[in-house]
Design an enzyme around this catalytic site. Structure first.
Site, mmCIF file in Angstrom:
data_model
loop_
_atom_site.group_PDB
_atom_site.id
_atom_site.type_symbol
_atom_site.label_atom_id
_atom_site.label_comp_id
_atom_site.label_asym_id
_atom_site.label_seq_id
_atom_site.Cartn_x
_atom_site.Cartn_y
_atom_site.Cartn_z
ATOM 1 N N ASP A 28 0.826 -1.200 0.000
ATOM 2 C CA ASP A 28 0.000 0.000 0.000
ATOM 3 C C ASP A 28 0.870 1.265 0.000
ATOM 4 O O ASP A 28 1.733 1.433 0.845
ATOM 5 C CB ASP A 28 -0.886 -0.031 1.258
ATOM 6 C CG ASP A 28 -2.100 0.859 1.180
ATOM 7 O OD1 ASP A 28 -2.013 1.935 0.590
ATOM 8 O OD2 ASP A 28 -3.144 0.464 1.738
ATOM 9 N N THR A 67 -7.116 3.723 -1.787
ATOM 10 C CA THR A 67 -6.792 2.335 -1.455
ATOM 11 C C THR A 67 -7.777 1.330 -2.041
ATOM 12 O O THR A 67 -7.385 0.328 -2.644
ATOM 13 C CB THR A 67 -6.730 2.175 0.072
ATOM 14 O OG1 THR A 67 -5.752 3.074 0.591
ATOM 15 C CG2 THR A 67 -6.364 0.762 0.465
ATOM 16 N N ASN A 88 -12.786 5.231 -1.788
ATOM 17 C CA ASN A 88 -12.916 4.565 -0.483
ATOM 18 C C ASN A 88 -14.328 4.741 0.069
ATOM 19 O O ASN A 88 -14.885 3.840 0.678
ATOM 20 C CB ASN A 88 -11.910 5.131 0.507
ATOM 21 C CG ASN A 88 -10.512 4.625 0.272
ATOM 22 O OD1 ASN A 88 -10.288 3.689 -0.494
ATOM 23 N ND2 ASN A 88 -9.541 5.255 0.919
ATOM 24 N N ARG A 153 -10.220 -3.684 3.385
ATOM 25 C CA ARG A 153 -10.500 -3.426 1.971
ATOM 26 C C ARG A 153 -9.460 -4.044 1.055
ATOM 27 O O ARG A 153 -9.776 -4.417 -0.075
ATOM 28 C CB ARG A 153 -10.668 -1.940 1.700
ATOM 29 C CG ARG A 153 -9.547 -1.016 2.171
ATOM 30 C CD ARG A 153 -10.005 0.434 1.994
ATOM 31 N NE ARG A 153 -9.051 1.432 2.447
ATOM 32 C CZ ARG A 153 -9.023 1.945 3.668
ATOM 33 N NH1 ARG A 153 -9.891 1.515 4.577
ATOM 34 N NH2 ARG A 153 -8.148 2.880 4.009
ATOM 35 N N HIS A 283 1.072 8.376 5.433
ATOM 36 C CA HIS A 283 0.064 9.312 5.938
ATOM 37 C C HIS A 283 0.535 10.006 7.211
ATOM 38 O O HIS A 283 0.296 11.200 7.393
ATOM 39 C CB HIS A 283 -1.238 8.568 6.241
ATOM 40 C CG HIS A 283 -2.055 8.245 5.036
ATOM 41 N ND1 HIS A 283 -2.527 9.207 4.177
ATOM 42 C CD2 HIS A 283 -2.502 7.062 4.550
ATOM 43 C CE1 HIS A 283 -3.225 8.633 3.211
ATOM 44 N NE2 HIS A 283 -3.220 7.328 3.407
ATOM 45 N N ASP A 324 -1.388 -0.278 -4.630
ATOM 46 C CA ASP A 324 -2.735 0.206 -4.915
ATOM 47 C C ASP A 324 -2.759 1.660 -5.364
ATOM 48 O O ASP A 324 -3.738 2.128 -5.946
ATOM 49 C CB ASP A 324 -3.624 0.027 -3.689
ATOM 50 C CG ASP A 324 -3.038 0.678 -2.442
ATOM 51 O OD1 ASP A 324 -1.816 0.950 -2.404
ATOM 52 O OD2 ASP A 324 -3.793 0.904 -1.480
ATOM 53 N N HIS A 325 -1.682 2.379 -5.097
ATOM 54 C CA HIS A 325 -1.547 3.782 -5.498
ATOM 55 C C HIS A 325 -0.164 4.247 -5.089
ATOM 56 O O HIS A 325 0.574 3.530 -4.394
ATOM 57 C CB HIS A 325 -2.619 4.676 -4.850
ATOM 58 C CG HIS A 325 -2.701 4.526 -3.355
ATOM 59 N ND1 HIS A 325 -1.744 5.027 -2.499
ATOM 60 C CD2 HIS A 325 -3.615 3.904 -2.562
ATOM 61 C CE1 HIS A 325 -2.068 4.733 -1.251
ATOM 62 N NE2 HIS A 325 -3.203 4.034 -1.264
ATOM 63 N N HIS A 467 -2.873 10.848 -0.632
ATOM 64 C CA HIS A 467 -2.858 10.521 -2.061
ATOM 65 C C HIS A 467 -4.284 10.689 -2.554
ATOM 66 O O HIS A 467 -5.123 11.263 -1.868
ATOM 67 C CB HIS A 467 -2.377 9.081 -2.264
ATOM 68 C CG HIS A 467 -3.045 8.111 -1.342
ATOM 69 N ND1 HIS A 467 -4.280 7.543 -1.600
ATOM 70 C CD2 HIS A 467 -2.691 7.652 -0.105
ATOM 71 C CE1 HIS A 467 -4.630 6.766 -0.598
ATOM 72 N NE2 HIS A 467 -3.696 6.805 0.337
#
EC number: 3.1.3.1
Length: 533
Positions: A28, A67, A88, A153, A283, A324-325, A467
Site C-alpha cells: 500500500d 486504497t 474509499n 479493503r 500518511h 494500490d496507489h 494521495h
C-alpha cells in the site's frame, strides 16, 4: 567432503508447466518514486523481485487513486469504472439508512451500521466483477485462495467472493467478516499478533542508508522526519505504521499456506498478501523522512524472510508485486526540497460551507450537496427539480473553479459520454483518468480536481500526507514479477495494474474473456517466446 553445488534453476519457457502457487503482494502506497529511490539499497526480498521482470512505470491508471479502488484493479483486470469501486467512500442518496455515505467494502443493509470506522459491516458486495481467485475456483473448486492483509479493503478487494480464508489485522490480532469463525491457524496467528501489539517497542536503530533522511520538519504542532517508529504497548495505530505490521501479515500468510498446504496439490493455488504499513507511515509522517526509510528497509527484510521460508518448501511459486496507489510527501518538506509551490488545501474549499451559501443564494433546501472532502465526487440532492438542479450545478461549478487551487471541475455527463481510453496510461488526459474512475450508478454529479502538489489535508492533527489525485505521483507504481528460472528483464514502457490478472491467468493456463476486462496479458518471457497464450 564438500557437497556438490545445487543445480541451476531450469529456465522458464513457454512450455514450462504452470507454477503451483501464485503469490500476489500489494504494498500500500509503494509508489514508483519510492521503488526508484530505494532500489539501490535493497538486499532482501525487494532485491530478489528487482532482479526479476521489472516494470518500473506501472500505473493505477484511474483518477481516484485511493486504497479501495486501487486494490479493486489488481486482481480483476478492470478499472474502477467497471469494478464499481470508485473511491474509499461514495454516496448513495437512495440508501435506506440515514448515513448516505457508503464505505467501499461494507454491507450498508446491516441494521445499526454506518460508514464510520469500526461501525460498518465488512462485505465484498460492492465489487461488481470477479477476481482472479473467483475465476480459479470456478475452473477448479479444489484451487485454494487465501487473502491476508493489513486492511479489510485490501483483503476483500483482492480476495473476492470465494476465498477459503480472508483475514486482516485488528487490535485483537486477526479478524474477518462478522459471524465468520477464524480457522485454528488464523486464530493462533492472531493470538501471536495480539501479543506483539501489547508489547511496547523502542525506537528502531537507524541504518546508515537512512542517515541523510534524518531531518526534523515542523508540521502543525508536531515534528516529523526524524522519528524511529517507537510506540507504547497496545498502540494499534502505531503498530500498523511499522514493519512489524507487514511482518505479521507475512507470517500469518506463511502459516496459513503451510496449514492448508497451498502449492502442494494438483492445481495452482493463490496466496494474496496486502501489506499496509507503508501507507500508514506515508500518511503519518510523509514519504521522505527516517520513518519511511525505516519502513522500506524493514519491508525489504520481511519479504526476504518470507521468500526464504517459501524457498525451503521446494514449491514452484511465482510472485507478483505492485501497489494500490502512489503517494505524495508533505508540502513542508517539499518546500525545503526544491518545490516551493507545494502547499496545503485552502480551508475555504469546504464543500459543506459552499453548499450552505449556494442554498441560501438560490433558496434551495439543505442538505444540498454531499461530499467526502474538498476534492473528488460531489453529489447533488435528489429532491431538486430539473430547473433547480441546473441552477445549483452552474453555481457550484463556478464557485469551485474560482478557487486558485482547483485545477478543474468536470461533470458526470461529460465523463459518461466519453469512452475509456485504450491508449498507454502515461498519455492519458485528465478526462481519461477521471473516466476510468467513473461509474454512472455510483459516481458524483461533478468531480473537483485540485492542482498538483496541493495536499488535501488542512488539519494535520492525525495525518500529514495523503494521495488520491489524478497526478502521476499518485498513479505510478512498480509492477514486479519473479519466478525461479524466469529470466529477468526491465521494460520501462507504461503498463497498468489491470494487466496483472490476464498476465497471471495466462501463466496458469486460465482462459479469461478479454471482452470483460480492461487489461491485457503482459509477456513475462524475454526473447521471441511468450507467456501470453
Amino acid at each position: 567432503m564438500a557437497q556438490d553445488a545445487a543445480p541451476p534453476a531450469q529456465k522458464v519457457t513457454a512450455a514450462t508447466p504452470p507454477p503451483k502457487l501464485i503469490v500476489m503482494i500489494s504494498v500500500d502506497q509503494f509508489s514508483a518514486d519510492l521503488f526508484a529511490q530505494y532500489r539501490g539499497h535493497f538486499t532482501g526480498g525487494l532485491a530478489r523481485l528487482a532482479s526479476g521482470v521489472v516494470f518500473p512505470s506501472g500505473y493505477q491508471a484511474h483518477g481516484a487513486t485511493e486504497t479501495c479502488p486501487g486494490h479493486s484493479t489488481i486482481l480483476t483486470g478492470n478499472h474502477p469504472a467497471h469494478t464499481g469501486i470508485i473511491a474509499n467512500n461514495y454516496f448513495d442518496l437512495a440508501a435506506a439508512r440515514e448515513d448516505k455515505r457508503l464505505y467501499c467494502a461494507e454491507d450498508e443493509t446491516v441494521p445499526g451500521t454506518s460508514s464510520g470506522s469500526g461501525k460498518y459491516a465488512p462485505s465484498v458486495d460492492h465489487l461488481l466483477v470477479p477476481t482472479l481467485g473467483d475465476l480459479m475456483k470456478a475452473r477448479d473448486p479444489n484451487a485454494q485462495v487465501v487473502s491476508v492483509a493489513g486492511k479489510d479493503r485490501a483483503a476483500i478487494m483482492m480476495g473476492g467472493r470465494k476465498a477459503d480464508e480472508l483475514v486482516w489485522l485488528a487490535p485483537t490480532g486477526l479478524t474477518s467478516y462478522r459471524g465468520t469463525a477464524l480457522s485454528p491457524t488464523a486464530t493462533q496467528a492472531g493470538t501471536a499478533i495480539a501479543a506483539a501489539i501489547a508489547q511496547p517497542r523502542k525506537g528502531l536503530p537507524l541504518p546508515a542508508d537512512c542517515a541523510d533522511q534524518d531531518i526534523a520538519i515542523p508540521v502543525g504542532d508536531r515534528v516529523v522526519g526524524n522519528g524511529r517508529l517507537a510506540r507504547d504497548g497496545g498502540d494499534f495505530r502505531r503498530f500498523l505504521a511499522s514493519p512489524e505490521a507487514d511482518g505479521a501479515v507475512l507470517a500469518a500468510g506463511a502459516a496459513l499456506r503451510q496449514a492448508r498446504r497451498l502449492g502442494e496439490g494438483s492445481t495452482t493455488d493463490l496466496l494474496i498478501l496486502g501489506l499496509s504499513a507503508t501507507d500508514y507511515v506515508g500518511h503519518g509522517f510523509g514519504t521522505e523522512g527516517t520513518e519511511m526509510c525505516l519502513q522500506i528497509m524493514g519491508l525489504d527484510r520481511e519479504l526476504g524472510d518470507f521468500f526464504a521460508r517459501l524457498d525451503a518448501t521446494g514449491i514452484d511459486y511465482a510472485v507478483a508485486l505492485t501497489a494500490d496507489h502512489g503517494g505524495h510527501d508533505i508540502p513542508e518538506r517539499n518546500r525545503q526540497n526544491g518545490w516551493p509551490a507545494a502547499t496545503r488545501v485552502d480551508t475555504a474549499i469546504n464543500p459543506d460551507a459552499i453548499a450552505k451559501s449556494v442554498a441560501e443564494k438560490l433558496g434551495l433546501p439543505e442538505p444540498l450537496l454531499y461530499s467526502d472532502g474538498p476534492f473528488g465526487d460531489m453529489y447533488l440532492a435528489k429532491s431538486l427539480t430539473a430547473a433547480q438542479r441546473k441552477a445549483a450545478m452552474a453555481e457550484f461549478i463556478a464557485r469551485f473553479r474560482a478557487f486558485p487551487q482547483v485545477e478543474a471541475v468536470v461533470t458526470g455527463e461529460e465523463l459518461a459520454a466519453r469512452p475509456i481510453s485504450k491508449e498507454a496510461p502515461d498519455n492519458w488526459s485528465m478526462l481519461d483518468k477521471l473516466r476510468a474512475s467513473y461509474n454512472a450508478q455510483r459516481s458524483g454529479d461533478f468531480i473537483v480536481v485540485l492542482k498538483p502538489r496541493v495536499t488535501p489535508i488542512a488539519d494535520t492533527s492525525r495525518y500529514v500526507a495523503t494521495h488520491g489525485s489524478v497526478w502521476d505521483y499518485d498513479r505510478r507504481v512498480p509492477m514486479l514479477f519473479w519466478r525461479k528460472g524466469l529470466a529477468g528483464f526491465e521494460q520501462t514502457n507504461a503498463v497498468m495494474t489491470v494487466d496483472i490478472l490476464p498476465t497471471l491467468a495466462s501463466l496458469i493456463g486460465l482462459t479469461v474473456d478479454a471482452s470483460k476486462i480492461d487489461g491485457r496479458c503482459i509477456d513475462l518471457i524475454s526473447g521471441p517466446e511468450s507467456s501470453c497464450r
